[in-house]
Design an enzyme around this catalytic site. Structure first.
Site, PDB file in Angstrom:
ATOM      1  N   ARG A 111       0.821  -1.242   0.000  1.00  0.00           N
ATOM      2  CA  ARG A 111       0.000   0.000   0.000  1.00  0.00           C
ATOM      3  C   ARG A 111       0.841   1.273   0.000  1.00  0.00           C
ATOM      4  O   ARG A 111       0.362   2.358   0.339  1.00  0.00           O
ATOM      5  CB  ARG A 111      -0.973   0.025   1.168  1.00  0.00           C
ATOM      6  N   LYS A 133       2.108  11.266 -11.284  1.00  0.00           N
ATOM      7  CA  LYS A 133       1.411  10.227 -12.051  1.00  0.00           C
ATOM      8  C   LYS A 133       2.387   9.083 -12.275  1.00  0.00           C
ATOM      9  O   LYS A 133       3.480   9.293 -12.829  1.00  0.00           O
ATOM     10  CB  LYS A 133       0.991  10.764 -13.417  1.00  0.00           C
ATOM     11  N   GLU A 175       8.159  17.903 -25.011  1.00  0.00           N
ATOM     12  CA  GLU A 175       7.307  18.241 -23.849  1.00  0.00           C
ATOM     13  C   GLU A 175       7.597  19.670 -23.369  1.00  0.00           C
ATOM     14  O   GLU A 175       6.704  20.358 -22.874  1.00  0.00           O
ATOM     15  CB  GLU A 175       7.516  17.233 -22.704  1.00  0.00           C
ATOM     16  N   LYS A 213       4.894  22.722 -15.111  1.00  0.00           N
ATOM     17  CA  LYS A 213       4.134  21.512 -14.797  1.00  0.00           C
ATOM     18  C   LYS A 213       3.811  21.471 -13.302  1.00  0.00           C
ATOM     19  O   LYS A 213       2.668  21.204 -12.913  1.00  0.00           O
ATOM     20  CB  LYS A 213       4.906  20.259 -15.215  1.00  0.00           C
ATOM     21  N   GLU A 223      -6.295  16.047 -11.877  1.00  0.00           N
ATOM     22  CA  GLU A 223      -6.652  16.294 -13.288  1.00  0.00           C
ATOM     23  C   GLU A 223      -8.163  16.350 -13.530  1.00  0.00           C
ATOM     24  O   GLU A 223      -8.696  15.663 -14.401  1.00  0.00           O
ATOM     25  CB  GLU A 223      -6.010  15.206 -14.172  1.00  0.00           C
ATOM     26  N   ARG A 227      -5.190  20.722 -15.220  1.00  0.00           N
ATOM     27  CA  ARG A 227      -4.098  19.785 -15.546  1.00  0.00           C
ATOM     28  C   ARG A 227      -4.310  19.119 -16.902  1.00  0.00           C
ATOM     29  O   ARG A 227      -3.360  18.663 -17.546  1.00  0.00           O
ATOM     30  CB  ARG A 227      -3.960  18.731 -14.432  1.00  0.00           C
ATOM     31  N   ASN A 231      -2.318  17.636 -21.538  1.00  0.00           N
ATOM     32  CA  ASN A 231      -2.552  16.549 -22.496  1.00  0.00           C
ATOM     33  C   ASN A 231      -2.538  17.038 -23.942  1.00  0.00           C
ATOM     34  O   ASN A 231      -2.786  16.255 -24.859  1.00  0.00           O
ATOM     35  CB  ASN A 231      -3.896  15.862 -22.214  1.00  0.00           C
ATOM     36  N   HIS A 234      -1.345  14.885 -26.781  1.00  0.00           N
ATOM     37  CA  HIS A 234      -1.265  13.512 -26.285  1.00  0.00           C
ATOM     38  C   HIS A 234      -2.438  12.624 -26.710  1.00  0.00           C
ATOM     39  O   HIS A 234      -2.323  11.406 -26.650  1.00  0.00           O
ATOM     40  CB  HIS A 234      -1.156  13.503 -24.753  1.00  0.00           C
ATOM     41  N   HIS A 238      -0.568   9.729 -28.034  1.00  0.00           N
ATOM     42  CA  HIS A 238      -0.624   8.422 -27.355  1.00  0.00           C
ATOM     43  C   HIS A 238      -1.184   7.353 -28.278  1.00  0.00           C
ATOM     44  O   HIS A 238      -0.734   6.204 -28.250  1.00  0.00           O
ATOM     45  CB  HIS A 238      -1.486   8.504 -26.091  1.00  0.00           C
ATOM     46  N   HIS A 253       8.609   8.841 -27.197  1.00  0.00           N
ATOM     47  CA  HIS A 253       7.373   9.490 -26.729  1.00  0.00           C
ATOM     48  C   HIS A 253       7.283  10.894 -27.340  1.00  0.00           C
ATOM     49  O   HIS A 253       6.236  11.304 -27.843  1.00  0.00           O
ATOM     50  CB  HIS A 253       7.416   9.542 -25.194  1.00  0.00           C
TER      51      HIS A 253
HETATM   52  N1  NAD Z   1       4.090  10.347 -15.606  1.00  0.00           N
HETATM   53  C1  NAD Z   1       4.074  11.364 -16.439  1.00  0.00           C
HETATM   54  O1  NAD Z   1       3.499  12.420 -16.128  1.00  0.00           O
HETATM   55  C2  NAD Z   1       4.761  11.246 -17.764  1.00  0.00           C
HETATM   56  C3  NAD Z   1       4.971  12.385 -18.562  1.00  0.00           C
HETATM   57  C4  NAD Z   1       5.677  12.261 -19.749  1.00  0.00           C
HETATM   58  C5  NAD Z   1       6.156  11.009 -20.140  1.00  0.00           C
HETATM   59  N2  NAD Z   1       5.906   9.921 -19.357  1.00  0.00           N
HETATM   60  C6  NAD Z   1       6.400   8.587 -19.741  1.00  0.00           C
HETATM   61  O2  NAD Z   1       7.820   8.648 -19.809  1.00  0.00           O
HETATM   62  C7  NAD Z   1       8.271   7.636 -20.712  1.00  0.00           C
HETATM   63  C8  NAD Z   1       9.297   8.225 -21.639  1.00  0.00           C
HETATM   64  O3  NAD Z   1      10.374   8.711 -20.877  1.00  0.00           O
HETATM   65  P1  NAD Z   1      11.833   8.843 -21.502  1.00  0.00           P
HETATM   66  O4  NAD Z   1      11.719   9.544 -22.785  1.00  0.00           O
HETATM   67  O5  NAD Z   1      12.713   9.368 -20.457  1.00  0.00           O
HETATM   68  O6  NAD Z   1      12.169   7.313 -21.872  1.00  0.00           O
HETATM   69  P2  NAD Z   1      13.134   6.228 -21.197  1.00  0.00           P
HETATM   70  O7  NAD Z   1      12.954   6.145 -19.748  1.00  0.00           O
HETATM   71  O8  NAD Z   1      12.939   4.991 -22.007  1.00  0.00           O
HETATM   72  O9  NAD Z   1      14.595   6.822 -21.479  1.00  0.00           O
HETATM   73  C9  NAD Z   1      15.013   6.975 -22.800  1.00  0.00           C
HETATM   74  C10 NAD Z   1      16.338   6.238 -23.061  1.00  0.00           C
HETATM   75  O10 NAD Z   1      17.402   7.043 -22.569  1.00  0.00           O
HETATM   76  C11 NAD Z   1      18.228   6.286 -21.682  1.00  0.00           C
HETATM   77  N3  NAD Z   1      18.757   7.250 -20.721  1.00  0.00           N
HETATM   78  C12 NAD Z   1      18.062   7.933 -19.779  1.00  0.00           C
HETATM   79  N4  NAD Z   1      18.869   8.823 -19.188  1.00  0.00           N
HETATM   80  C13 NAD Z   1      20.082   8.716 -19.762  1.00  0.00           C
HETATM   81  C14 NAD Z   1      21.313   9.401 -19.619  1.00  0.00           C
HETATM   82  N5  NAD Z   1      21.444  10.443 -18.780  1.00  0.00           N
HETATM   83  N6  NAD Z   1      22.364   9.007 -20.374  1.00  0.00           N
HETATM   84  C15 NAD Z   1      22.223   7.998 -21.276  1.00  0.00           C
HETATM   85  N7  NAD Z   1      21.097   7.338 -21.493  1.00  0.00           N
HETATM   86  C16 NAD Z   1      20.027   7.702 -20.742  1.00  0.00           C
HETATM   87  C17 NAD Z   1      17.331   5.192 -21.154  1.00  0.00           C
HETATM   88  O11 NAD Z   1      18.062   4.070 -20.732  1.00  0.00           O
HETATM   89  C18 NAD Z   1      16.469   4.884 -22.370  1.00  0.00           C
HETATM   90  O12 NAD Z   1      17.149   4.010 -23.235  1.00  0.00           O
HETATM   91  C19 NAD Z   1       7.047   7.126 -21.445  1.00  0.00           C
HETATM   92  O13 NAD Z   1       6.685   5.858 -20.921  1.00  0.00           O
HETATM   93  C20 NAD Z   1       5.978   8.152 -21.125  1.00  0.00           C
HETATM   94  O14 NAD Z   1       4.674   7.603 -21.135  1.00  0.00           O
HETATM   95  C21 NAD Z   1       5.241  10.024 -18.180  1.00  0.00           C
END
Ligand code: NAD
Length: 347
Positions: A111, A133, A175, A213, A223, A227, A231, A234, A238, A253
């Site tokens: 939990r 989130k 973003e 943000k 949201e 908030r 989106n 998105h 998405h 993404h």
């Molecule tokens: N929760 C939220 O509000 C929210 C908002 C936006 C995106 N997201 C989610 O985030 C995800 C995308 O995030 P992302 O783009 O960071 O992807 P990711 O976590 O897959 O990272 C991208 C790549 O970069 C590498 N990496 C990360 N930091 C590094 C660094 N400093 N040096 C070298 N390599 C590095 C990772 O290993 C990976 O291969 C998606 O799943 C998306 O849905 C969530």
């Protein structure tokens, strides 16, 4: 060090170690990361931690395919084997996949146990790690399972970005552009003027983007209103990402969101919410940074995901749309016919 809510902007990696030491006093620590981040980021942080600092490492394969219930179950099982309890601490160090997944595991295991995010990608520093989130994908459907739960702290250190591949930098940049478009014309104007968005030129805009943000989330955590503006791009983005995931096609993404922002800006014009001049300005600027949209999936494929978008009401799609840079609106009903007509102009 600058502090905003639970967010700490930290200018070098050695200082993160100080914060971790304080936060983990008398607690066992579980670190969740991926292979790339272990090699490029965690390896730079660990030498600054004292020899007495003990932690259990949980290392995952990089990429969206790790954001699943199956991987979450493996982590729960591991935590259980280690007899992890609610006094322990989880540190999620990585991109948005790690902060989404690690935040989900931490907020549901027994939990909920305390967690800290150390975002290492631009996407995670400006967006994913902020706002509480957490989530998993269900098959190819993005973020279908999730929680709203804040980490205790978020340590943002742009020094990690020096090893981030360019394609990932551009993913996070999408973003940041979105934050400017929905809320801050000045940020938008500054970002679109950059010749080469890289770690150095973007550094001064990270706190601003993350702050936009954070401020919106503080006013509307669950949201129900404002908030939803975040989106923008998105709904279409998405759906595109889900189709590509289903087909096994790799796409960041941010690439999907950039395409989503272009198409949704055109929907906004179609509905008379923006004018041709703003539409053209926005699309020209975004197109300068991202590949031509000649890879989009068919509308037939997209439709099934649009029908399941979380913002829908009574089966009707609701969009967050931009009227002009810095000015946006949410809960706009848009029929599938209009979406299809606009979308098909791009394929
Ligand atoms: N929760 C939220 O509000 C929210 C908002 C936006 C995106 N997201 C989610 O985030 C995800 C995308 O995030 P992302 O783009 O960071 O992807 P990711 O976590 O897959 O990272 C991208 C790549 O970069 C590498 N990496 C990360 N930091 C590094 C660094 N400093 N040096 C070298 N390599 C590095 C990772 O290993 C990976 O291969 C998606 O799943 C998306 O849905 C969530």
């Amino acid at each position: 060090m600058k502090k905003v809510g639970g967010i700490q902007f930290i200018d070098n990696i050695s200082k993160i170690a100080e914060s971790i030491k304080d936060a983990s006093l008398n607690r066992r620590v579980f670190i969740i990361t991926d292979e790339n981040v272990h090699a490029h980021c965690l390896s730079r942080l660990l030498p600054y931690l004292p020899a007495t600092f003990a932690s259990e490492l949980i290392e995952l394969e990089p990429g969206e395919t790790s954001k699943t219930q199956e991987i979450a179950n493996h982590i729960y099982e591991h935590l259980l084997e280690c007899e992890a309890d609610r006094n322990d601490l989880i540190i999620n160090i990585g991109g948005g996949v790690i902060t989404d997944l690690g935040g989900f595991v931490a907020s549901t295991y027994k939990r909920g146990i305390s967690f800290i995010h150390i975002p290492t990608s631009l996407m995670a520093m400006t967006d994913a790690a902020i706002g509480g989130k957490n989530g998993l994908d269900l098959g190819s459907a993005k973020n279908v399972i999730g929680t709203f739960s804040h980490p205790t702290y978020i340590y943002i250190c742009p020094e990690f970005l020096t090893t981030l591949p360019k394609i990932e930098m551009m993913s996070g940049f999408a973003e940041m552009l979105k934050h400017g478009l929905v809320k801050d014309k000045h940020l938008w104007d500054s970002l679109v003027e950059l010749a080469h968005p890289d770690a150095e030129s973007l550094q001064k805009y990270i706190a601003l983007s993350a702050g936009i943000k954070h401020t919106i989330v503080e006013r509307d955590f669950l949201e129900v209103g404002e908030r939803k503006l975040l989106n923008f791009g998105h709904t279409i983005g998405h759906a595109i990402e889900s189709v590509q995931l289903e087909k096994g096609i790799s796409i960041t993404h941010g690439q999907a969101i950039a395409a989503g922002m272009i198409i949704e800006t055109t929907i906004s014009e179609e509905l008379g919410l923006t004018n041709a001049q703003h539409r053209s300005e926005i699309i020209t600027a975004i197109s300068k940074f991202y590949p031509k949209l000649d890879w989009l999936p068919s509308f037939e494929k997209l439709k099934q995901y649009l029908r399941n978008d979380k913002k829908n009401k009574a089966g009707e799609c609701r969009f967050s749309l931009v009227k002009a840079p810095g000015e946006s609106i949410y809960d706009v009903p848009v029929s599938l016919e209009v979406i299809e007509r606009v979308y098909n102009r791009f394929i």
